[in-house]
Scaffold this active site. Structure first.
Site, PDB file in Angstrom:
ATOM      1  N   HIS A   1       0.807  -1.217   0.000  1.00 48.81           N
ATOM      2  CA  HIS A   1       0.000   0.000   0.000  1.00 48.81           C
ATOM      3  C   HIS A   1       0.851   1.282   0.000  1.00 48.81           C
ATOM      4  CE1 HIS A   1      -3.507  -2.505   1.143  1.00 48.81           C
ATOM      5  NE2 HIS A   1      -2.699  -3.087   1.996  1.00 48.81           N
TER       6      HIS A   1
HETATM    7  O1  RIB Z   1      -4.461  -0.066   5.224  1.00 49.26           O
HETATM    8  C1  RIB Z   1      -3.102  -0.083   4.861  1.00 49.26           C
HETATM    9  C2  RIB Z   1      -2.322   0.843   5.735  1.00 49.26           C
HETATM   10  O2  RIB Z   1      -2.396   0.407   7.082  1.00 49.26           O
HETATM   11  C3  RIB Z   1      -0.819   0.849   5.400  1.00 49.26           C
HETATM   12  O3  RIB Z   1      -0.285   2.109   5.703  1.00 49.26           O
HETATM   13  C4  RIB Z   1      -0.269  -0.187   6.326  1.00 49.26           C
HETATM   14  O4  RIB Z   1       1.103   0.062   6.660  1.00 49.26           O
HETATM   15  C5  RIB Z   1      -1.120   0.005   7.533  1.00 49.26           C
HETATM   16  O5  RIB Z   1      -0.558   1.027   8.306  1.00 49.26           O
END
Ligand code: RIB
Ligand code: CA
Length: 349
Positions: A274
């Protein structure tokens, strides 16, 4: 610059029943080049995917990485800070200052994602201790000092809960004009991941997210809609490991930890990186297609708490007298994203 994608490509991504699919628009986020790297602060809760995002920034000539600040999220903030120091050390970037920020949300109980990232925040990976220490001034003061002193406005990539960014905007409102862009990983047009409504970074501190989206600072929201296309698999992990470097091994281990968890939890053979999409968007002008949306954060205490309500329908926006307040990521080229990450880690020690 348009990413050249057509809305039709949303099809396989948006199996969810979306009434309106905004057309890919012109990006508003700046991007760096090797000739003029973009000054960037990463605010992070390292974190498996945070670690790859930080590595991508550390390795890319398009990015001038000014600092990594930490916030409690995937793990306790003290763990996140130690992880940030040790990751930068492993990446050969002891020159990048680290400072610790908020342990938890502005309001409400502390939310963690240790079931996803492990108690340490970085799975089962162990990292060599850094020779550096976190800056005593703390995250928000460090960000403010950099905004005040850097010769040009600075981009910030929040890739954890938005607590530090909300505090920055409330403590130093006069510095918001020194933020060139907030390219944040968080939210989603559609379903959440932590709850059916909410993505982790937003529900970890909805009030902070509300402050940020109301701030008027230019925002790109890199949400789950696009990050769930930014996938690595076992072959990706093997390519990282084949680099034969410490950084490549770390990236492979973190990716394999996430792959093992996803396989156990859902039978999936991929993992979404992500946070690295938020960094990639600031260095590759046509990798992520975005569309303009008005984003509102649900701060109620009901089942929709932490939802980013994204409205891109021109009729409704006109009817309600609202303007888009964010570019929202909608499509990314998975193959290019994977190659970008592996090529970046090939430049790290
Ligand atoms: O939903 C994904 C996010 O939540 C990313 O930033 C992951 O590192 C968690 O923090
Ligand atoms: Ca994160």
């Amino acid at each position: 610059m348009s990413a050249g994608y057509t809305v039709d490509e949303w099809g396989p991504v948006h199996a969810i029943p979306t009434f309106h699919k905004a057309g890919a628009g012109e990006r508003t986020a700046p991007f760096g080049t090797a000739e003029h790297p973009i000054p960037l602060i990463i605010d992070s809760d390292p974190g498996l995917d945070d670690a790859l995002a930080i590595g991508l920034a550390a390795a890319s000539p398009e990015i001038q990485l000014l600092a990594v600040t930490t916030v409690g999220g995937n793990a306790d903030v003290t763990r996140c800070t130690e992880n940030a120091l040790r990751l930068l050390h492993a990446y050969g970037r002891d020159d990048v200052p680290v400072a610790e920020g908020a342990a938890g949300a502005l309001l409400g109980s502390i939310v963690r994602a240790t079931e996803v990232h492990g108690e340490s925040g970085i799975g089962s990976t162990t990292l060599e201790a850094s020779t550096n220490a976190a800056r005593p001034e703390g995250a928000v003061a460090l960000i403010a000092r950099l905004l005040e002193t850097h010769p040009e406005p600075v981009a910030i990539a929040p890739i954890g809960p938005l607590t530090n960014i909300a505090l920055l905007l409330r403590l130093y409102p006069h510095l918001s004009s020194r933020i060139s862009h907030l390219c944040l990983m968080g939210g989603s047009i559609g379903e959440g991941n932590t709850t059916a409504s909410a993505e982790f970074n937003i529900i970890a501190d909805p009030e902070a997210a509300d402050v940020v989206f109301r701030s008027g600072v230019p925002i790109t929201m890199i949400g789950l809609d696009v990050t769930h296309q930014a996938l690595l698999d076992r072959e990706s992990a093997a390519a990282l490991r084949a680099l034969g470097t410490t950084s490549g091994r770390i990236a492979a281990e973190l990716t394999e930890f996430a792959l093992d968890r996803n396989l156990e939890w859902s039978g999936s053979t991929t993992t979404a990186i992500h946070d690295a999409v938020a960094v990639a968007h600031l260095m590759v002008p046509d990798l992520v297609a975005v569309a303009p949306y008005h984003v509102t954060v649900d701060t109620t205490q009901g089942p929709a708490r932490g939802r980013t309500v994204c409205d891109g329908l021109p009729y409704r926006l006109r009817r309600d007298g609202r303007q888009p307040n964010a570019d929202v990521g909608i499509v990314i080229d998975r193959g290019r994203f994977e190659r970008l990450l592996v090529d970046a880690f090939a430049r790290l020690p």
